[in-house]
Write an enzyme that holds these catalytic residues in place. Structure first.
Site, PDB file in Angstrom:
ATOM      1  N   LYS A 280      26.267 -23.570  12.759  1.00  0.00           N
ATOM      2  CA  LYS A 280      26.825 -22.255  13.090  1.00  0.00           C
ATOM      3  C   LYS A 280      25.727 -21.192  13.040  1.00  0.00           C
ATOM      4  O   LYS A 280      24.736 -21.363  12.337  1.00  0.00           O
ATOM      5  CB  LYS A 280      27.902 -21.879  12.057  1.00  0.00           C
ATOM      6  N   ARG A 354      39.432 -31.409  12.006  1.00  0.00           N
ATOM      7  CA  ARG A 354      40.351 -32.356  12.629  1.00  0.00           C
ATOM      8  C   ARG A 354      39.973 -33.800  12.300  1.00  0.00           C
ATOM      9  O   ARG A 354      40.828 -34.690  12.315  1.00  0.00           O
ATOM     10  CB  ARG A 354      40.406 -32.117  14.143  1.00  0.00           C
TER      11      ARG A 354
HETATM   12  N1  BES Z   1      36.236 -23.800  10.101  1.00  0.00           N
HETATM   13  C1  BES Z   1      36.049 -23.606  11.496  1.00  0.00           C
HETATM   14  C2  BES Z   1      37.082 -22.683  12.133  1.00  0.00           C
HETATM   15  C3  BES Z   1      37.050 -21.228  11.715  1.00  0.00           C
HETATM   16  C4  BES Z   1      36.339 -20.317  12.474  1.00  0.00           C
HETATM   17  C5  BES Z   1      37.764 -20.780  10.643  1.00  0.00           C
HETATM   18  C6  BES Z   1      36.333 -18.981  12.116  1.00  0.00           C
HETATM   19  C7  BES Z   1      37.773 -19.446  10.285  1.00  0.00           C
HETATM   20  C8  BES Z   1      37.061 -18.543  11.022  1.00  0.00           C
HETATM   21  C9  BES Z   1      36.119 -24.938  12.220  1.00  0.00           C
HETATM   22  O1  BES Z   1      35.639 -26.028  11.515  1.00  0.00           O
HETATM   23  C10 BES Z   1      35.278 -24.826  13.445  1.00  0.00           C
HETATM   24  O2  BES Z   1      34.101 -24.674  13.311  1.00  0.00           O
HETATM   25  N2  BES Z   1      35.915 -24.930  14.602  1.00  0.00           N
HETATM   26  C11 BES Z   1      35.236 -24.847  15.836  1.00  0.00           C
HETATM   27  C12 BES Z   1      35.849 -25.872  16.765  1.00  0.00           C
HETATM   28  C13 BES Z   1      35.096 -26.045  18.050  1.00  0.00           C
HETATM   29  C14 BES Z   1      33.723 -26.614  17.797  1.00  0.00           C
HETATM   30  C15 BES Z   1      35.914 -26.946  18.943  1.00  0.00           C
HETATM   31  C16 BES Z   1      35.399 -23.448  16.407  1.00  0.00           C
HETATM   32  O3  BES Z   1      36.472 -22.856  16.249  1.00  0.00           O
HETATM   33  O4  BES Z   1      34.444 -22.934  16.984  1.00  0.00           O
HETATM   34 MN    MN Z   2      33.577 -26.297  11.735  1.00  0.00          MN
END
Ligand code: BES
Ligand code: MN
Ligand code: ZN
Length: 499
Positions: A280, A354
């Site tokens: 990230k 997931r």
């Molecule tokens: N934990 C994150 C989702 C999240 C994002 C929670 C912002 C709270 C605030 C999750 O693991 C994630 O990174 N999801 C990705 C999925 C994508 C790669 C399909 C996302 O939302 O970008």
């Molecule tokens: Mn994630």
């Protein structure tokens, strides 16, 4: 904070502070507030006539009684228009009162059962809402502060004063429920506010174990060898990037009551989500310590279910790991084999929630559950869709979804359904495995839900994407800046309705 209940006339109570309530509009206080006004020689009417207090929701004003009644101060709190009164109005009023009382340096106070009355909430509902709102509003995360010089002292006790002796038992029941639920939400908030270096997967499991032992829940924590024996290749795949061992915690309420239907709650327990190899951006990454908020809410809900003694079998499942880019980390392109036997192509290591839930949902089958609900901070896309107000709701059973929506309205933990058409599943078809773990940017919350649906086989299931609702950027009403504990009240209200 202690909670007491007593019957009697508020104007005769000796206290540092008493709380009375007013609706917006009427210039004449009635009921118990009217009795206090009479004892004060009309001081409340005077304030209303002067236009200094409208009774708007969350408005407060402090009067000094100068010996007219035994209480030293009277805090007036507004409940807004009478016809708009509901549980949430009462929770917010109680929360604002709690913080104002604390700011005054007062530690013990007495309150009317805000909002209870013939054409308002029942005494039990109102007492529940007051106590829950008070505990949530007074919440602070201070365990890591060494310098406490500028912290106002903690509140010590709230006493609810029921003017009507007939209502006393109902007020007691409501106050006890409110205390149990409020404390469970605060427990979940503590876990989610705790930084990743404190709340590791092992620490999360230990916190669950300690809570379970104090509440009489059955608890088991699986280690990585047991996960491997079960074939939990997705959870173990995510865990490969971290030195911290993964844990899988199983809590059970009424474990020995095989005669009762089983309800399973599953919570995403990523104790820190760096994104892994699909790392990230660093800006704001510290927030990802709360990526175990689903786990925290699951533990909080189980705590409340046990304390309430609900006559149901309730199971909590918490798969937990960090998501880090260590040298042995799983990589984009890798294929993982889940406990169900289905294979997953990893497109992004940042779609890790997931993956760990896939194994937990397969594990849930052994309970032959009446229903399974998962709580997960799954997608940023859900935050884009619904903001910070409501969580995203998806699932394979319309009756279960309807139950959860009703529980959301009662509890204040709002949810809203997202369209769940099969067509969206096209986006997660894989060329090399049974499914892939991302579906691209369009409808990201929905493809996340549809991915999970493939592993929620053989039982009614709902997925609640809580990514937008678990954290608050400011303090407002009963939400305090930081972790909100979202999901505890939703699950508890849903389960209470199953009895
Ligand atoms: N934990 C994150 C989702 C999240 C994002 C929670 C912002 C709270 C605030 C999750 O693991 C994630 O990174 N999801 C990705 C999925 C994508 C790669 C399909 C996302 O939302 O970008
Ligand atoms: Mn994630
Ligand atoms: Zn995550």
């Amino acid at each position: 904070m202690d909670v007491h209940v007593q019957a009697g006339d508020m104007s005769a109570v000796a206290a540092d502070l008493i709380v009375v309530h007013l609706f917006q509009g009427p210039r004449e206080p009635t009921g118990a507030t009217g009795a206090v006004d009479a004892a004060l020689g009309g001081a409340i009417r005077e304030v209303l006539a002067a236009g200094d207090f409208q009774g708007k929701a969350e408005e407060t004003l402090v009067l000094y009684t100068r010996g007219a009644i035994p209480a030293q101060r009277v805090m007036m709190v507004g409940l807004g228009p009478q016809e708009r009164l509901d549980r949430d109005v009462v929770r917010r009023a109680a929360a604002v009162v709690a913080r104002r009382v604390r700011a005054l340096g007062v530690r013990r106070y007495h309150s009317l059962v805000l909002g209870a009355g013939p054409d308002a909430l029942s005494a039990q509902e109102a007492a529940h809402a007051v106590v829950e709102g008070t505990l949530l509003g007074a919440y602070r995360f201070t365990e890591l502060k060494v310098d406490r010089a500028d912290l106002a002292p903690d509140l010590e006790a709230l006493t609810l004063v029921a003017s009507d002796t007939d209502a006393l038992e109902a007020v007691r029941r409501g106050a006890e429920e409110g205390r149990i639920v409020g404390e469970a939400v605060c427990f979940a908030r503590d876990l989610a506010n705790r930084p990743g270096n404190y709340c590791t997967p092992t620490a999360l499991a230990e916190a669950a174990r300690a809570m379970a032992e104090s509440q009489g829940l059955t608890v088991r924590v699986l280690g990585e060898e047991e996960m491997a024996a079960l074939g939990m290749g997705a959870l173990l795949g995510v865990a490969r990037g971290s030195q911290e061992p993964a844990t899988f915690t199983i809590l059970e309420h009424n474990a020995d009551r095989q005669d009762l239907p089983a309800y399973v709650v599953v919570g995403k327990g990523i104790t820190f989500d760096s994104g892994g190899i699909s790392i990230k951006p660093s800006d704001g990454m510290e927030r990802m310590k709360d990526d175990m908020s689903g786990a925290a809410a699951t533990l909080g809900a189980l705590r409340a279910v046990a304390a309430l003694g609900l006559p149901l079998r309730v199971v909590g499942l918490v798969p937990a790991t960090e998501n880090l880019p260590g040298s042995r980390a799983y990589k984009p392109g890798d294929v993982l084999t889940t406990m169900s036997g289905r294979t997953i192509e990893v497109i992004s290591t940042d779609a890790e929630g997931r993956l760990i839930l896939a194994d937990a949902l397969a594990y849930a089958q052994r309970y032959h559950p009446r229903a399974v609900v998962d709580l997960a901070t799954l997608t940023g896309a859900c935050v884009v869709a619904l903001g910070h107000v409501a969580a995203g709701l998806m699932g394979n059973d319309d009756a279960l979804l309807a139950e959860l929506r009703a529980a959301a309205e009662r509890s204040g933990d709002k949810v809203w359904p997202l369209p769940f058409y099969d067509e969206y599943a096209e986006q997660i078809k894989s060329d090399v495995a049974d499914v892939k773990n991302t579906g691209g940017r369009p409808a990201g919350a929905i493809t996340g839900g549809l991915f999970l649906q493939g592993f929620a086989e053989g039982y009614p299931w709902a997925h609640v994407d809580i990514a937008g609702t678990v954290w608050s950027e400011d303090t407002k009403g009963y939400r305090v800046k930081g972790a909100t504990g979202f999901g505890v009240r939703l699950i508890v209200e849903w389960l209470r309705a199953q009895v």
